[in-house]
Structures are given as structure tokens and as C-alpha cells.
Design a protein around this motif. Sequence first.
Motif, PDB file in Angstrom:
ATOM      1  N   ILE A  28       3.467   6.542   1.432  1.00  0.00           N
ATOM      2  CA  ILE A  28       3.189   6.378   0.011  1.00  0.00           C
ATOM      3  C   ILE A  28       2.909   4.899  -0.226  1.00  0.00           C
ATOM      4  N   THR A  29       1.709   4.575  -0.679  1.00  0.00           N
ATOM      5  CA  THR A  29       1.342   3.173  -0.841  1.00  0.00           C
ATOM      6  C   THR A  29       1.147   2.808  -2.308  1.00  0.00           C
ATOM      7  N   VAL A  30       1.085   1.515  -2.561  1.00  0.00           N
ATOM      8  CA  VAL A  30       0.606   0.995  -3.837  1.00  0.00           C
ATOM      9  C   VAL A  30      -0.820   0.545  -3.541  1.00  0.00           C
ATOM     10  N   PRO A  31      -1.831   1.327  -3.946  1.00  0.00           N
ATOM     11  CA  PRO A  31      -3.199   1.093  -3.470  1.00  0.00           C
ATOM     12  C   PRO A  31      -3.715  -0.326  -3.653  1.00  0.00           C
ATOM     13  N   CYS A  32      -3.482  -0.918  -4.822  1.00  0.00           N
ATOM     14  CA  CYS A  32      -4.016  -2.270  -5.057  1.00  0.00           C
ATOM     15  C   CYS A  32      -3.318  -3.292  -4.166  1.00  0.00           C
ATOM     16  N   GLU A  33      -1.992  -3.154  -4.008  1.00  0.00           N
ATOM     17  CA  GLU A  33      -1.242  -4.077  -3.151  1.00  0.00           C
ATOM     18  C   GLU A  33      -1.658  -3.915  -1.693  1.00  0.00           C
ATOM     19  N   ALA A  34      -1.821  -2.659  -1.275  1.00  0.00           N
ATOM     20  CA  ALA A  34      -2.199  -2.402   0.114  1.00  0.00           C
ATOM     21  C   ALA A  34      -3.600  -2.924   0.419  1.00  0.00           C
ATOM     22  N   ALA A  35      -4.492  -2.897  -0.590  1.00  0.00           N
ATOM     23  CA  ALA A  35      -5.871  -3.332  -0.380  1.00  0.00           C
ATOM     24  C   ALA A  35      -6.009  -4.841  -0.366  1.00  0.00           C
ATOM     25  N   CYS A  36      -5.128  -5.547  -1.066  1.00  0.00           N
ATOM     26  CA  CYS A  36      -5.235  -7.001  -1.174  1.00  0.00           C
ATOM     27  C   CYS A  36      -4.925  -7.647   0.177  1.00  0.00           C
ATOM     28  N   PRO A  37      -5.864  -8.377   0.753  1.00  0.00           N
ATOM     29  CA  PRO A  37      -5.649  -8.946   2.087  1.00  0.00           C
ATOM     30  C   PRO A  37      -4.801 -10.207   2.095  1.00  0.00           C
ATOM     31  N   VAL A  38      -4.517 -10.767   0.905  1.00  0.00           N
ATOM     32  CA  VAL A  38      -3.826 -12.058   0.869  1.00  0.00           C
ATOM     33  C   VAL A  38      -2.520 -12.016   0.079  1.00  0.00           C
ATOM     34  N   GLY A  39      -2.037 -10.828  -0.269  1.00  0.00           N
ATOM     35  CA  GLY A  39      -0.758 -10.711  -0.962  1.00  0.00           C
ATOM     36  C   GLY A  39      -0.758 -11.321  -2.346  1.00  0.00           C
ATOM     37  N   ALA A  40      -1.891 -11.217  -3.053  1.00  0.00           N
ATOM     38  CA  ALA A  40      -1.991 -11.824  -4.385  1.00  0.00           C
ATOM     39  C   ALA A  40      -1.501 -10.901  -5.488  1.00  0.00           C
ATOM     40  N   ILE A  41      -1.150  -9.659  -5.140  1.00  0.00           N
ATOM     41  CA  ILE A  41      -0.735  -8.688  -6.156  1.00  0.00           C
ATOM     42  C   ILE A  41       0.700  -8.229  -5.876  1.00  0.00           C
ATOM     43  N   SER A  42       1.503  -8.237  -6.900  1.00  0.00           N
ATOM     44  CA  SER A  42       2.895  -7.789  -6.767  1.00  0.00           C
ATOM     45  C   SER A  42       3.354  -7.214  -8.097  1.00  0.00           C
ATOM     46  N   LYS A  43       4.524  -6.605  -8.076  1.00  0.00           N
ATOM     47  CA  LYS A  43       5.058  -5.995  -9.298  1.00  0.00           C
ATOM     48  C   LYS A  43       5.733  -7.039 -10.178  1.00  0.00           C
ATOM     49  N   GLY A  44       5.451  -6.941 -11.472  1.00  0.00           N
ATOM     50  CA  GLY A  44       6.147  -7.784 -12.431  1.00  0.00           C
ATOM     51  C   GLY A  44       7.490  -7.171 -12.780  1.00  0.00           C
ATOM     52  N   GLU A  45       8.187  -7.792 -13.688  1.00  0.00           N
ATOM     53  CA  GLU A  45       9.521  -7.320 -14.072  1.00  0.00           C
ATOM     54  C   GLU A  45       9.487  -5.927 -14.683  1.00  0.00           C
ATOM     55  N   ASP A  46       8.333  -5.584 -15.301  1.00  0.00           N
ATOM     56  CA  ASP A  46       8.227  -4.270 -15.934  1.00  0.00           C
ATOM     57  C   ASP A  46       7.730  -3.192 -14.977  1.00  0.00           C
ATOM     58  N   GLY A  47       7.544  -3.545 -13.703  1.00  0.00           N
ATOM     59  CA  GLY A  47       7.100  -2.568 -12.702  1.00  0.00           C
ATOM     60  C   GLY A  47       5.600  -2.450 -12.571  1.00  0.00           C
TER      61      GLY A  47
ATOM     62  N   ASN B 102      -0.204   2.662 -13.181  1.00  0.00           N
ATOM     63  CA  ASN B 102       0.732   3.757 -12.936  1.00  0.00           C
ATOM     64  C   ASN B 102       2.135   3.269 -12.600  1.00  0.00           C
ATOM     65  N   GLY B 103       2.289   1.954 -12.361  1.00  0.00           N
ATOM     66  CA  GLY B 103       3.597   1.446 -11.949  1.00  0.00           C
ATOM     67  C   GLY B 103       4.064   2.134 -10.689  1.00  0.00           C
ATOM     68  N   CYS B 104       3.161   2.241  -9.715  1.00  0.00           N
ATOM     69  CA  CYS B 104       3.444   2.996  -8.483  1.00  0.00           C
ATOM     70  C   CYS B 104       4.730   2.522  -7.822  1.00  0.00           C
ATOM     71  N   VAL B 105       5.454   3.458  -7.223  1.00  0.00           N
ATOM     72  CA  VAL B 105       6.671   3.093  -6.495  1.00  0.00           C
ATOM     73  C   VAL B 105       6.285   2.244  -5.301  1.00  0.00           C
ATOM     74  N   LYS B 106       7.231   1.436  -4.815  1.00  0.00           N
ATOM     75  CA  LYS B 106       6.941   0.592  -3.668  1.00  0.00           C
ATOM     76  C   LYS B 106       6.628   1.443  -2.444  1.00  0.00           C
ATOM     77  N   GLN B 107       5.922   0.829  -1.511  1.00  0.00           N
ATOM     78  CA  GLN B 107       5.532   1.557  -0.304  1.00  0.00           C
ATOM     79  C   GLN B 107       6.753   2.177   0.374  1.00  0.00           C
ATOM     80  N   ASN B 108       6.624   3.431   0.750  1.00  0.00           N
ATOM     81  CA  ASN B 108       7.690   4.098   1.493  1.00  0.00           C
ATOM     82  C   ASN B 108       7.105   5.276   2.257  1.00  0.00           C
ATOM     83  N   PHE B 109       7.916   5.894   3.063  1.00  0.00           N
ATOM     84  CA  PHE B 109       7.507   7.068   3.827  1.00  0.00           C
ATOM     85  C   PHE B 109       8.274   8.285   3.325  1.00  0.00           C
ATOM     86  N   MET B 110       7.570   9.406   3.216  1.00  0.00           N
ATOM     87  CA  MET B 110       8.171  10.613   2.664  1.00  0.00           C
ATOM     88  C   MET B 110       7.936  11.783   3.610  1.00  0.00           C
TER      89      MET B 110
END
Length: 485
Positions: free
Chosen positions: A166-185, A105-113
Motif C-alpha cells: 500500500i503506497t502513497v502514490p505522490c510520495e512514492a513517485a517523488c524521486p527526491v523526498g520533497a513530499i511528506s505528510k503535514g500535521e493534518d495528514g 485522500n490523506g493516504c495511510v503511510k506505506q505498508n504491506f497488507m
Amino acid sequence: MNINNNATNVKKELLVRIAKLQLDGELATKKINKIPVEMRPAGTPPMGCCVYHDRELLRMRILARMGISVENYNDLNDLDDYAKEALERKSPTWPMITVLHEACNGCVKQNFMVTNACQGCFARPCMINCPKKAIHIVHHAHIDPQKCIHCGICEQNCPYHAIIRITVPCEAACPVGAISKGEDGHEVIDFHKCIYCGKCMTECPFGAMMDKSQLVDVIKHIMAGHKVSVMYAPAIASQFKASSGQLENGLKQLGFTSIYEVAKGADICAEKEAKEFEERMKRGDKLMTTSCCSAYVRAVHIHVPDLSPCVSETRSPMHYAAEIAKKDDPECLTVFVGPCLAKRREGFDDDLVDYVITAEELSAFFIAKGIDITKLEAIEKDQLPSATARQFAKTGGVAEAVKTRLKDPSILKLDVINGLNKEGMKKLKYYGDINAGKLQAKEGDGNLVEVMSCEGGCIAGPCVITKVNLANVQLDKYVNEAKKS
């Protein structure tokens, strides 16, 4: 996320359809090309922009279910071409996880709304308590994204629960920071950091993180008449409403030539860890951790190196079960059945383990063969593993098995880390600092630390088919079988 969802349902249907075609000898035929249309016929309400896009995503999902990386997908090739590739490969391919960017989904970065539930109240606790003064109120609250540091204090203080994270579910679930957004989002996995806990797969609402199945490989060898030994983990016995004897009968009907309980490997593991713990304490070590959870072991070696010397040198129950199988028949192929992705990673590094399939894949295999194990007669077994070995699948079970084998249990000070979320990783770092002499141990700290990557233990793995509460009930029955023997 609840295991009962559309992503897991589609995964199951694809596995069953592929297995049926393979068992009928028709996997590498034009019939496989029809699966996306059969699952999303004309007139079906689309999940995405249109039914044609849905079908294209299904084509790519089929690749992962056949053990092929979707990154290699070329829409000019038919699915039967990829099926031939899957049937011809000699061994599983790396990496074990594949990311379907077209589904991400190319979720937006974590933020509060701030939602419409905000009342612009007189107390204004969100604004008063914000450490960066990032909130101002005109009729209702507004958050300045330039000042916000995502601390969550506003969310915690709002009496109307009007501020949401508002979270990025996969990033929030990863306990070791192995997931991040690439250049294409879209999300990218750093395999040098990844511990293969599978949390990204279970938490992604779009099913974009996918494991690469080895079921096609296993069925291929069975159909070819090769000797294939299956080793099922205690957690697998918790996934089906049947006795272990019925499960083993079902495995026999699938075509496996020899069947082994991994709990027998757990007995060996517990004996060795108990002896190792006594030796470590005698020589003055500060602590020892268990080693059967391969996601945890990888997490320590990569992310908490100060704790690495404390990890038990004992191998996992899977390894010892494979040793037994290979000793019985050195020519057999070994297939481990478990609930997790990390064991598949461990299998890549263990020469005694040829393939690793999951509870999801075993269930699909049963369905494809038309086998209802609850209606089968139970195979009688001469010798069962211990009850404590069968309880390895549950948080606290490994430590209890080690404790019962100690000559002097009074030397044991037990601590259990139940799940490697971000808090669990902090606790690992704490014990690493103790071992490195950066911190002094406190009363209540353990000298034997059991660590499970999944909260609740292996019965809550990322590739299970039964909810944890129900799996607990079935596991208790499995354990009681051994107690009565």
C-alpha cells in the motif's frame, strides 16, 4: 498512471471552458460561477461524498486553471472575483504548484497488507524469509506493524501474490523526498527540495497536486493585440497528428504573431555542448552531463552537489529559442510551449521567457477556438532545424546530437539515465562520487552522461496529451521532415 483518466479529463474540460469564456470576453462574469453546476448537475452520481462537495472541489480546481493558488481560496468569494484577479495580474505568481488539500485522500503511510488470497501455505516463504520475524501465521499470514521494516521481501516471496504494498502514490513517485505528510495528514511539498519533475501530479489518483496554468495570461495578451511570439518544443510536435507546418498554421490562427521551433535552439545547444565537452576532456575532466532537462539540473544542484561541476554550462534550447525571438523583436512577449512543469520553473528564472504553457493548455486553446490543425494547410518553411535537434525530445536524442558534432567521436563514452526515479537518483549519486574521487570509474561508465527526468524523454512529460508509443511515432515523422529537407 495512464494519462487517460478522469483527473486529466476534468482538467482538460476546465481549461477549455475557461478559454472559451475568455475568448468571448465573459471570463470575469457570473457565467464562470455556473461551471461547477454545469459539470455536476443535480442527480449526477457523486465522485465523493455528495455532488455539492464535488462542485466545491471544481471551484477550487478552476482557481489553479486560472493560475491562482488554491491555498488562497475563500468560499465567500465568487469565481468571477478570482477571474478578475487573474486578468489583472502582471506576471505569473509563485509557487507553480498548488495542493488541493480538500481533494487529497490523506493516504495511510506505506505498508504491506495480507489479502484474502493468502492460503496459509505449508512452505510459508513470507514468514521464513522475513528478516525481522514480523510475520506469523494462524490460518493465514499476519504482519506485525511494530516489527515490519517495509523491505518487501514477503511480497516478493508469496507464491499467491497475496501480500500487497500500500503506497502513497505522490510520495512514492517523488524521486527526491520533497513530499511528506503535514500535521493534518495531507501532503505538503517542500519547495526547497522539489525539482518540479511533475511526477506527483501525474501519479496522484485524486488530482490533488495541480500546476498553475498561465493560459489566461497568454490569451489576455493576444486579445489585447500585443506581439506574442510562440516557441514550441520538439515534444509538442509529437503531441498532435499533424505536420509541423499544420501545427504552425494552427498557432498562427490562435493569434501568435511569430512562431519559432525550439529545435533551432536545440541546434545551438548541441553545437555548444559538443565544443564544451571537447574542451572539458582536453583539460582532464572526468565527465560532463547534458543540461537541457531543467528538472535534472535542479536535482543535481540541490541533491547531488558533487556532480554540479560536471553539468554543462550550456543553456537550454528554450533559452536559445527565446534569444532568437527577442533578437527578431525585442518588444515581443515570448511563450514557450512544452510538455513539462520544470520548464515553467526555468521560465521564472529566465528573463527572456515571459510565459510557459503546456501541451494540455495548447490543446485546450485549439479546442476553445474551434481549430482542428489536422485539417489546415501546412505553412511552407524555408529553413528547417536539423533532424538531430528535433530528436531532442527522445531519450538518447541529446547525446546523439552532441556526438554528431564532435570532431573526434571516438573520445565519447556515452551513458544515458532514462528517467529520474529513485534508481536514477542513485546513479546520479554514483557519478557524483566518481567526480568527487570517492569512487573509481568502471569500464562502461560514461564521460558524457545524458539525463532525462522523464522516462522516454520529453515526449513522456507530466503535461502531455498523447501516450508515449504514439508520440514516438509522431516524433519520427517530425524528424523525417527535417531529414528530407
